[in-house]
Design a protein around this motif. Sequence first.
Motif, short mmCIF file in Angstrom:
data_model
loop_
_atom_site.label_atom_id
_atom_site.label_comp_id
_atom_site.label_asym_id
_atom_site.label_seq_id
_atom_site.Cartn_x
_atom_site.Cartn_y
_atom_site.Cartn_z
N TRP A 54 0.84 -1.12 -0.23
CA TRP A 54 0.14 0.08 -0.68
C TRP A 54 0.95 1.53 -0.24
N VAL A 91 -3.60 6.45 0.43
CA VAL A 91 -4.98 6.94 0.49
C VAL A 91 -5.12 8.62 0.78
N TRP A 143 -8.52 10.66 1.45
CA TRP A 143 -10.24 11.16 1.85
C TRP A 143 -10.58 11.81 0.45
N TYR A 177 -2.97 9.34 4.55
CA TYR A 177 -1.91 9.00 4.39
C TYR A 177 -0.91 8.46 3.51
N TYR A 178 0.33 8.25 4.13
CA TYR A 178 1.05 7.12 3.07
C TYR A 178 1.97 6.38 3.83
N ASN A 191 5.90 4.83 5.08
CA ASN A 191 6.72 5.76 5.18
C ASN A 191 7.67 5.53 4.86
N PHE A 214 -3.34 2.97 9.32
CA PHE A 214 -3.18 3.61 8.97
C PHE A 214 -0.81 3.59 9.49
N ARG A 235 -1.28 0.89 5.94
CA ARG A 235 -1.76 0.25 5.66
C ARG A 235 -0.70 -0.95 5.28
N PHE A 286 -0.09 -5.56 4.30
CA PHE A 286 -0.19 -6.41 3.84
C PHE A 286 0.88 -7.58 4.11
#
Lengths: 120, 107
Positions: free
Chosen positions: A47, A50, A52, A59-60, A62, B94, B96, B98
């Motif tokens: 991931w 995202v 909103w 959010y990211y 790291n 967060f 997120r 896997f």
Amino acid sequence: QVQLVESGGGVVRPGRSLRLSCAASGFTFRNHAMHWVRQAPGKGLEWVAVLWYDESKEYYANSVKGRFSISRDTSKNTLYLQMNSLRAEDTAVYYCVRDPGRDGLDFDYWGQGTLVTVSS
Amino acid sequence: DIQLTQSPSTLSASVGDRVTITCRASETFSSWLAWYQHKPGKAPKLLMYKASTLESGVPPRFSGSGSGTEFTLTITSLQADDFATYYCQQYYSFPRTFGQGTKVEIK
């Protein structure tokens, strides 16, 4: 039907920038949060970010925080990923993914992906 | 960050076998876990969410269980269409994350 079409991938040198786009259709884009997920060659899913639905939060991962920026243009039904200071380890297929907005889930519809190769 | 560790990384099985994949988390997060099936060149497909809720349209041979830090995905009778890579994913916090994936291949 829901369609997500990524573009903007290619070969780029380390340290340079690239902007990915994702054209969305078949649903009300402004009602959904949107994600970017990537997969490096031979590796698993990661991931990335995202945004909103109302752009109130982002959010990211790291690994990209401070270098990548996610944005959207609701008038064009398009999601973007601005990638700066690219590194070899950013080489991956980048997927644009819709957040279904139900059951707390993150992902339902995925694009086919666009390949980014960072190499000198 | 919540780390997810899947086991095994690769699993060799035959059609008709019962298959179990485990996903262990570095910290507890109730049941905010999903399972995805991924085939080369295709988009990942949601199989299960809230650890044990079957997504609409997914065959009932797939089942999920667990909570806290240990979760499992079970395929009761493996079919030819099930050979793929499976990922767990947490959507509790967060960033997120896997699991690294479990490749189910033909024995």
